[in-house]
Design a protein around this motif. Structure first.
Motif, PDB file in Angstrom:
ATOM      1  N   MET A   1       0.845  -1.171   0.000  1.00  0.00           N
ATOM      2  CA  MET A   1       0.000   0.000   0.000  1.00  0.00           C
ATOM      3  C   MET A   1       0.892   1.236   0.000  1.00  0.00           C
ATOM      4  O   MET A   1       1.909   1.288   0.676  1.00  0.00           O
ATOM      5  CB  MET A   1      -0.896  -0.019   1.240  1.00  0.00           C
ATOM      6  N   ARG A   2       0.514   2.233  -0.743  1.00  0.00           N
ATOM      7  CA  ARG A   2       1.287   3.469  -0.826  1.00  0.00           C
ATOM      8  C   ARG A   2       1.273   4.216   0.496  1.00  0.00           C
ATOM      9  O   ARG A   2       0.267   4.233   1.205  1.00  0.00           O
ATOM     10  CB  ARG A   2       0.716   4.364  -1.917  1.00  0.00           C
ATOM     11  N   SER A   3       2.394   4.867   0.803  1.00  0.00           N
ATOM     12  CA  SER A   3       2.493   5.596   2.070  1.00  0.00           C
ATOM     13  C   SER A   3       1.522   6.772   2.117  1.00  0.00           C
ATOM     14  O   SER A   3       1.004   7.104   3.189  1.00  0.00           O
ATOM     15  CB  SER A   3       3.922   6.051   2.325  1.00  0.00           C
ATOM     16  N   ALA A   4       1.245   7.417   0.991  1.00  0.00           N
ATOM     17  CA  ALA A   4       0.287   8.535   0.979  1.00  0.00           C
ATOM     18  C   ALA A   4      -1.108   8.047   1.369  1.00  0.00           C
ATOM     19  O   ALA A   4      -1.819   8.726   2.118  1.00  0.00           O
ATOM     20  CB  ALA A   4       0.261   9.197  -0.391  1.00  0.00           C
ATOM     21  N   LEU A   5      -1.490   6.871   0.887  1.00  0.00           N
ATOM     22  CA  LEU A   5      -2.794   6.314   1.246  1.00  0.00           C
ATOM     23  C   LEU A   5      -2.823   5.951   2.727  1.00  0.00           C
ATOM     24  O   LEU A   5      -3.806   6.224   3.417  1.00  0.00           O
ATOM     25  CB  LEU A   5      -3.116   5.091   0.382  1.00  0.00           C
ATOM     26  N   ARG A   6      -1.747   5.376   3.238  1.00  0.00           N
ATOM     27  CA  ARG A   6      -1.692   5.054   4.667  1.00  0.00           C
ATOM     28  C   ARG A   6      -1.857   6.315   5.515  1.00  0.00           C
ATOM     29  O   ARG A   6      -2.569   6.313   6.507  1.00  0.00           O
ATOM     30  CB  ARG A   6      -0.357   4.388   5.015  1.00  0.00           C
ATOM     31  N   ARG A   7      -1.185   7.386   5.121  1.00  0.00           N
ATOM     32  CA  ARG A   7      -1.297   8.652   5.866  1.00  0.00           C
ATOM     33  C   ARG A   7      -2.733   9.165   5.874  1.00  0.00           C
ATOM     34  O   ARG A   7      -3.239   9.622   6.894  1.00  0.00           O
ATOM     35  CB  ARG A   7      -0.360   9.713   5.285  1.00  0.00           C
ATOM     36  N   ARG A   8      -3.397   9.086   4.723  1.00  0.00           N
ATOM     37  CA  ARG A   8      -4.785   9.555   4.652  1.00  0.00           C
ATOM     38  C   ARG A   8      -5.719   8.674   5.483  1.00  0.00           C
ATOM     39  O   ARG A   8      -6.621   9.175   6.151  1.00  0.00           O
ATOM     40  CB  ARG A   8      -5.254   9.604   3.198  1.00  0.00           C
ATOM     41  N   LEU A   9      -5.506   7.371   5.442  1.00  0.00           N
ATOM     42  CA  LEU A   9      -6.318   6.459   6.256  1.00  0.00           C
ATOM     43  C   LEU A   9      -6.130   6.762   7.741  1.00  0.00           C
ATOM     44  O   LEU A   9      -7.111   6.835   8.500  1.00  0.00           O
ATOM     45  CB  LEU A   9      -5.960   5.003   5.956  1.00  0.00           C
ATOM     46  N   LEU A  10      -4.881   6.953   8.176  1.00  0.00           N
ATOM     47  CA  LEU A  10      -4.621   7.292   9.578  1.00  0.00           C
ATOM     48  C   LEU A  10      -5.242   8.632   9.949  1.00  0.00           C
ATOM     49  O   LEU A  10      -5.811   8.773  11.034  1.00  0.00           O
ATOM     50  CB  LEU A  10      -3.117   7.321   9.860  1.00  0.00           C
ATOM     51  N   LEU A  11      -5.148   9.603   9.060  1.00  0.00           N
ATOM     52  CA  LEU A  11      -5.738  10.917   9.319  1.00  0.00           C
ATOM     53  C   LEU A  11      -7.250  10.799   9.490  1.00  0.00           C
ATOM     54  O   LEU A  11      -7.834  11.408  10.397  1.00  0.00           O
ATOM     55  CB  LEU A  11      -5.395  11.873   8.183  1.00  0.00           C
ATOM     56  N   ALA A  12      -7.884   9.985   8.654  1.00  0.00           N
ATOM     57  CA  ALA A  12      -9.333   9.779   8.778  1.00  0.00           C
ATOM     58  C   ALA A  12      -9.670   9.147  10.123  1.00  0.00           C
ATOM     59  O   ALA A  12     -10.638   9.553  10.782  1.00  0.00           O
ATOM     60  CB  ALA A  12      -9.847   8.907   7.634  1.00  0.00           C
ATOM     61  N   GLN A  14      -7.754   9.181  12.965  1.00  0.00           N
ATOM     62  CA  GLN A  14      -7.375  10.067  14.068  1.00  0.00           C
ATOM     63  C   GLN A  14      -8.359  11.212  14.270  1.00  0.00           C
ATOM     64  O   GLN A  14      -8.493  11.716  15.378  1.00  0.00           O
ATOM     65  CB  GLN A  14      -5.980  10.636  13.826  1.00  0.00           C
ATOM     66  N   THR A  15      -9.046  11.615  13.212  1.00  0.00           N
ATOM     67  CA  THR A  15      -9.987  12.728  13.310  1.00  0.00           C
ATOM     68  C   THR A  15     -11.444  12.268  13.386  1.00  0.00           C
ATOM     69  O   THR A  15     -12.352  13.071  13.245  1.00  0.00           O
ATOM     70  CB  THR A  15      -9.802  13.693  12.115  1.00  0.00           C
ATOM     71  N   ASP A  16     -11.650  10.993  13.628  1.00  0.00           N
ATOM     72  CA  ASP A  16     -12.989  10.417  13.766  1.00  0.00           C
ATOM     73  C   ASP A  16     -13.279  10.215  15.257  1.00  0.00           C
ATOM     74  O   ASP A  16     -12.624   9.400  15.909  1.00  0.00           O
ATOM     75  CB  ASP A  16     -13.052   9.091  13.017  1.00  0.00           C
ATOM     76  N   ALA A  17     -14.234  10.936  15.785  1.00  0.00           N
ATOM     77  CA  ALA A  17     -14.554  10.857  17.214  1.00  0.00           C
ATOM     78  C   ALA A  17     -15.013   9.470  17.635  1.00  0.00           C
ATOM     79  O   ALA A  17     -14.916   9.121  18.814  1.00  0.00           O
ATOM     80  CB  ALA A  17     -15.614  11.901  17.581  1.00  0.00           C
ATOM     81  N   LEU A  18     -15.488   8.657  16.715  1.00  0.00           N
ATOM     82  CA  LEU A  18     -15.903   7.295  17.053  1.00  0.00           C
ATOM     83  C   LEU A  18     -14.731   6.322  17.085  1.00  0.00           C
ATOM     84  O   LEU A  18     -14.844   5.236  17.649  1.00  0.00           O
ATOM     85  CB  LEU A  18     -16.931   6.767  16.049  1.00  0.00           C
TER      86      LEU A  18
END
Length: 132
Positions: A1-12, A14-18
């Motif tokens: 998996m591309r590192s840019a996609l991993r970063r976006r998945l983690l960002l999603a 980390q910013t999800d209150a659930l």
């Protein structure tokens, strides 16, 4: 998996209150159907987890979508526009609402509702995390 996609998945996540992190995995629910989703600590999607651009990337720059895109900073990869969704919901949205475009009233309504859900689940990153 591309590192840019991993970063976006983690960002999603980390910013999800659930979303909850247990030291090894992020656990949350699909933005659409609320199915259980998991993401590794490194940002690898586990099982059916996928990255959802709530307001479709193709809608950015289109006047009919301005009311929606302005809520996420006019950038498709803004954290407010990223969410975790199960692959089946995400792909169904891509074939249906995303493809119809923002001028379609039903597509606009569905994306508006999803964006409201994402913003209601918003959790700001701590200052230290934003600097990364």
């Amino acid at each position: 998996m591309r590192s840019a996609l991993r970063r976006r998945l983690l960002l999603a996540a980390q910013t999800d209150a659930l979303a909850q992190f247990d030291g090894q995995r992020w656990r949350t629910r699909c933005l659409h159907c609320r199915a259980h989703l998991e993401l590794s600590a490194q940002g690898d999607a586990l099982g059916v987890t996928s990255l959802e651009h709530v307001v479709p990337s193709a809608w950015f720059g289109r006047p009919a979508a301005r009311a929606l895109t302005s809520q996420v900073g006019d950038q498709d990869d803004d954290a407010r526009n990223l969410a975790l969704a199960c692959a089946s919901c995400n792909h169904a949205k891509g074939r249906r609402q995303d493809a119809r475009g923002p001028a379609d009233p039903r597509a606009f309504e569905i994306v508006s509702r999803l964006l409201a859900t994402r913003l209601a689940r918003w959790r700001a990153l701590p200052e230290a995390e934003r600097a990364r």
